[in-house]
Motif scaffolding. Structure first.
Motif, mmCIF file in Angstrom:
data_model
loop_
_atom_site.group_PDB
_atom_site.id
_atom_site.type_symbol
_atom_site.label_atom_id
_atom_site.label_comp_id
_atom_site.label_asym_id
_atom_site.label_seq_id
_atom_site.Cartn_x
_atom_site.Cartn_y
_atom_site.Cartn_z
ATOM 1 N N TYR A 135 0.458 -1.113 -0.054
ATOM 2 C CA TYR A 135 -0.292 -0.217 0.030
ATOM 3 C C TYR A 135 0.773 1.297 -0.127
ATOM 4 O O TYR A 135 0.625 2.363 -0.465
ATOM 5 C CB TYR A 135 -0.915 -0.515 1.339
ATOM 6 N N ARG A 136 1.889 1.338 1.013
ATOM 7 C CA ARG A 136 2.870 2.531 1.174
ATOM 8 C C ARG A 136 3.508 2.666 -0.604
ATOM 9 O O ARG A 136 3.738 4.063 -0.714
ATOM 10 C CB ARG A 136 3.364 2.641 1.928
ATOM 11 N N ARG A 137 3.895 0.834 -0.746
ATOM 12 C CA ARG A 137 4.542 1.360 -2.505
ATOM 13 C C ARG A 137 3.598 2.031 -2.945
ATOM 14 O O ARG A 137 4.224 2.625 -4.203
ATOM 15 C CB ARG A 137 5.151 0.455 -3.242
ATOM 16 N N ALA A 138 2.094 1.718 -3.500
ATOM 17 C CA ALA A 138 1.524 2.252 -4.122
ATOM 18 C C ALA A 138 1.261 3.281 -3.952
ATOM 19 O O ALA A 138 0.834 4.033 -5.173
ATOM 20 C CB ALA A 138 -0.078 0.971 -4.204
ATOM 21 N N ALA A 139 1.708 3.639 -3.102
ATOM 22 C CA ALA A 139 1.106 5.293 -2.747
ATOM 23 C C ALA A 139 2.044 5.911 -3.059
ATOM 24 O O ALA A 139 1.800 7.734 -4.320
ATOM 25 C CB ALA A 139 0.850 6.048 -1.635
ATOM 26 N N THR A 140 3.348 5.618 -3.310
ATOM 27 C CA THR A 140 4.591 6.802 -3.960
ATOM 28 C C THR A 140 4.437 6.018 -4.917
ATOM 29 O O THR A 140 5.112 7.348 -5.960
ATOM 30 C CB THR A 140 5.509 5.380 -2.974
ATOM 31 N N HIS A 141 4.224 5.067 -5.868
ATOM 32 C CA HIS A 141 4.097 4.939 -7.198
ATOM 33 C C HIS A 141 3.220 6.010 -7.495
ATOM 34 O O HIS A 141 3.428 6.496 -8.749
ATOM 35 C CB HIS A 141 3.414 3.846 -8.164
ATOM 36 N N LEU A 142 1.963 6.257 -7.275
ATOM 37 C CA LEU A 142 0.845 7.273 -7.292
ATOM 38 C C LEU A 142 1.648 8.914 -7.817
ATOM 39 O O LEU A 142 1.312 9.533 -8.422
ATOM 40 C CB LEU A 142 -0.848 7.818 -6.373
ATOM 41 N N SER A 143 1.833 9.128 -6.541
ATOM 42 C CA SER A 143 2.455 10.538 -6.632
ATOM 43 C C SER A 143 3.947 10.314 -7.361
ATOM 44 O O SER A 143 3.259 11.651 -7.909
ATOM 45 C CB SER A 143 3.273 10.509 -4.646
ATOM 46 N N ILE A 144 4.081 9.344 -7.908
ATOM 47 C CA ILE A 144 5.252 10.196 -8.858
ATOM 48 C C ILE A 144 5.708 10.257 -10.218
ATOM 49 O O ILE A 144 5.356 10.667 -10.759
ATOM 50 C CB ILE A 144 6.736 8.138 -9.081
ATOM 51 N N VAL A 145 3.709 8.814 -10.262
ATOM 52 C CA VAL A 145 3.394 9.335 -11.743
ATOM 53 C C VAL A 145 2.322 10.647 -11.889
ATOM 54 O O VAL A 145 2.391 11.120 -12.835
ATOM 55 C CB VAL A 145 2.221 8.135 -11.870
ATOM 56 N N GLN A 146 2.043 11.116 -10.839
ATOM 57 C CA GLN A 146 1.409 12.878 -10.414
ATOM 58 C C GLN A 146 1.964 14.024 -11.149
ATOM 59 O O GLN A 146 2.053 14.531 -11.939
ATOM 60 C CB GLN A 146 0.768 12.915 -9.639
ATOM 61 N N SER A 147 3.707 13.713 -10.622
ATOM 62 C CA SER A 147 4.465 14.946 -10.813
ATOM 63 C C SER A 147 5.425 14.862 -11.993
ATOM 64 O O SER A 147 5.072 15.864 -12.602
ATOM 65 C CB SER A 147 5.216 14.854 -9.609
ATOM 66 N N ARG A 148 5.543 13.336 -12.743
ATOM 67 C CA ARG A 148 5.855 13.568 -13.321
ATOM 68 C C ARG A 148 5.783 13.116 -14.563
ATOM 69 O O ARG A 148 5.964 13.793 -15.269
ATOM 70 C CB ARG A 148 7.485 12.152 -13.323
ATOM 71 N N SER A 149 4.731 12.261 -14.826
ATOM 72 C CA SER A 149 3.835 11.841 -15.895
ATOM 73 C C SER A 149 2.513 11.255 -15.471
ATOM 74 O O SER A 149 2.169 10.889 -15.390
ATOM 75 C CB SER A 149 4.442 10.258 -16.664
ATOM 76 N N PRO A 150 1.605 12.670 -15.158
ATOM 77 C CA PRO A 150 0.556 12.279 -14.929
ATOM 78 C C PRO A 150 -0.436 12.114 -16.145
ATOM 79 O O PRO A 150 -1.461 12.446 -16.908
ATOM 80 C CB PRO A 150 -0.439 13.954 -14.700
ATOM 81 N N ASP A 151 -0.221 10.320 -16.846
ATOM 82 C CA ASP A 151 -0.416 9.870 -17.449
ATOM 83 C C ASP A 151 -2.488 9.098 -17.066
ATOM 84 O O ASP A 151 -2.585 8.623 -15.471
ATOM 85 C CB ASP A 151 -0.356 8.502 -17.433
ATOM 86 N N PRO A 152 -3.593 10.049 -17.785
ATOM 87 C CA PRO A 152 -5.051 9.516 -16.189
ATOM 88 C C PRO A 152 -5.424 8.227 -16.319
ATOM 89 O O PRO A 152 -5.838 8.529 -15.569
ATOM 90 C CB PRO A 152 -5.777 10.377 -17.761
ATOM 91 N N ASP A 153 -5.428 7.262 -17.739
ATOM 92 C CA ASP A 153 -5.326 6.123 -17.114
ATOM 93 C C ASP A 153 -4.467 5.081 -16.014
ATOM 94 O O ASP A 153 -4.905 4.938 -14.734
ATOM 95 C CB ASP A 153 -5.112 4.827 -18.620
ATOM 96 N N LEU A 154 -3.094 6.091 -16.134
ATOM 97 C CA LEU A 154 -2.503 4.831 -14.632
ATOM 98 C C LEU A 154 -2.661 6.355 -13.617
ATOM 99 O O LEU A 154 -2.897 4.944 -12.849
ATOM 100 C CB LEU A 154 -0.699 5.286 -15.217
ATOM 101 N N THR A 155 -3.106 7.095 -13.413
ATOM 102 C CA THR A 155 -3.496 8.271 -12.516
ATOM 103 C C THR A 155 -4.879 7.513 -11.592
ATOM 104 O O THR A 155 -5.048 7.004 -10.440
ATOM 105 C CB THR A 155 -3.455 9.156 -12.506
ATOM 106 N N THR A 156 -5.761 6.663 -12.530
ATOM 107 C CA THR A 156 -7.257 6.430 -12.095
ATOM 108 C C THR A 156 -6.983 5.098 -11.475
ATOM 109 O O THR A 156 -7.619 5.184 -10.292
ATOM 110 C CB THR A 156 -8.304 6.574 -13.251
ATOM 111 N N MET A 157 -6.729 4.389 -12.448
ATOM 112 C CA MET A 157 -6.198 3.257 -11.747
ATOM 113 C C MET A 157 -5.253 3.261 -10.446
ATOM 114 O O MET A 157 -5.763 2.279 -9.385
ATOM 115 C CB MET A 157 -5.305 2.523 -12.717
ATOM 116 N N LEU A 158 -4.215 3.903 -10.239
ATOM 117 C CA LEU A 158 -3.833 3.790 -8.761
ATOM 118 C C LEU A 158 -4.379 4.489 -7.821
ATOM 119 O O LEU A 158 -4.380 4.330 -6.686
ATOM 120 C CB LEU A 158 -2.374 4.150 -8.708
ATOM 121 N N THR A 159 -4.817 5.280 -8.191
ATOM 122 C CA THR A 159 -5.691 5.914 -6.977
ATOM 123 C C THR A 159 -7.091 5.078 -6.658
ATOM 124 O O THR A 159 -6.632 4.745 -5.368
ATOM 125 C CB THR A 159 -6.346 7.391 -7.863
ATOM 126 N N ARG A 160 -7.366 4.395 -7.284
ATOM 127 C CA ARG A 160 -8.414 3.289 -6.793
ATOM 128 C C ARG A 160 -8.192 2.598 -6.068
ATOM 129 O O ARG A 160 -8.173 2.117 -5.032
ATOM 130 C CB ARG A 160 -9.421 3.047 -8.112
#
Length: 333
Positions: A40-65
């Motif tokens: 869970y902690r690693r997934a939250a870190t991955h979400l932060s990385i995606v949002q800050s470096r490459s905000p891909d909408p599909d990947l962001t939505t999946m990781l957010t859920r």
């Protein structure tokens, strides 16, 4: 960042996290629970990385859920507890009203003074009400409309309408308190209406009818409005003068949480006021009996706040949310 490469690298971790989330928590071993928290902690870190470096909408939505689902599993809600409801009415609500007592009292005294002044002005000069009402409207108000208003609908419907209207007025005072002016406007409009109607009734020798009907429910009803307006103005003052140890944001946040407690607590009190106005005020009971019922409801609320809220204040109780749910504050020099 290459989104596809990032997803390919960490996809197995996300898949494993979904697998653990799909199993009942009671069937997870201690090691699997630890793994769930780590993933869970690693997934939250991955979400932060995606949002800050490459905000891909599909990947962001999946990781957010995925992160939200994992958070709910790691920190589940304790669920509904009657003890929380009990503490709200035995500590939180009366304490916040008690703490805002000076604001509520000042608001009430100002409103009553202004309304009384307007009643005297309207009653003392027959030309004043004619600037707002026609002579026919004044005659109808004095002879039947004021009294008939309380019988204008079936009691249960009238009570519900009064309850929702008063709750709406209180909500406006609390929600707009941070701006201050809307609260003063609501108080002014209600004071003018009361002054105009009261002045017309008093000026036409119907003081007994005016006070006999208004005070039955008005003691408790207006007190609720004064509480809402006083707490709303207190919220507004919190950003004007936050104090030496808090920022304006912290002061408004704390006062806003207090206002929410008061808003919820006033709902059942206004319900009682609505019931009195719908079933007692227009009843055929003797005026002294109706006034006694209204006074008992009013004094019961004041006593409840003074005794229960005062005791909570002396014991150092708090109506605020738990510390983990507040904003983090770090000392600075």
């Amino acid at each position: 960042m290459d989104v596809d490469a990032f997803a390919a690298e960490h996809g197995p971790e996300w898949h494993r996290l979904r697998t653990l989330l799909g199993r009942p928590r009671r069937k997870l071993s201690a090691a699997e629970v630890d793994e769930l928290v780590t993933l869970y902690r690693r997934a939250a870190t991955h979400l932060s990385i995606v949002q800050s470096r490459s905000p891909d909408p599909d990947l962001t939505t999946m990781l957010t859920r995925l992160v939200l689902t994992a958070r709910a599993a790691v920190t589940p809600s304790p669920g509904f507890r009657w003890a929380v409801v009990g503490r709200f009415f035995t500590t939180a609500f009366p304490l916040e009203v008690y703490r805002a007592g000076r604001w509520c009292l000042g608001t009430g005294l100002g409103f009553v003074a202004l309304s009384t002044l307007l009643i005297l002005i309207v009653a003392g000069d027959p030309e004043v009400p004619l600037r707002f009402l026609t002579q026919e409207e004044i005659t109808a108000l004095v002879e039947r409309d004021f009294e008939d208003y309380y019988r204008s609908a079936p009691a249960q419907n009238f009570g519900f309408a009064v309850w929702t209207n008063n709750a709406w007025v209180s909500a406006i005072c609390l929600a707009s308190g941070v701006i201050v002016l809307p609260v003063l406007y609501v108080l002014w409009v209600n004071a003018v209406n009361l002054g105009l109607v009261g002045g017309v009734m008093v000026g036409n020798d119907r003081t007994d009818l005016f006070l006999g009907l208004l005070l039955v429910h008005g003691m408790l009803e207006l007190t609720c409005v004064f509480v809402a307006a006083g707490v709303g103005l207190r919220i507004g003052w919190s950003w004007i003068a936050p104090g030496p140890l808090r920022s304006r944001g912290q002061a408004v946040a704390a006062a806003g949480r207090s206002g929410l407690v008061v808003a919820l607590g006033l709902v059942p009190v206004l319900l009682v006021s609505g019931i009195v106005e719908a079933f007692v005020t227009p009843s055929v009971l003797p005026p002294v009996v109706k006034l006694t019922i209204g006074a008992v409801a009013w004094l019961a609320f004041l006593g409840y706040v003074a005794v229960v809220g005062g005791r909570a204040r002396r014991l150092g109780e708090s109506a605020d949310v738990d510390a983990p749910d507040r904003e983090a504050v770090a000392p600075t020099v």
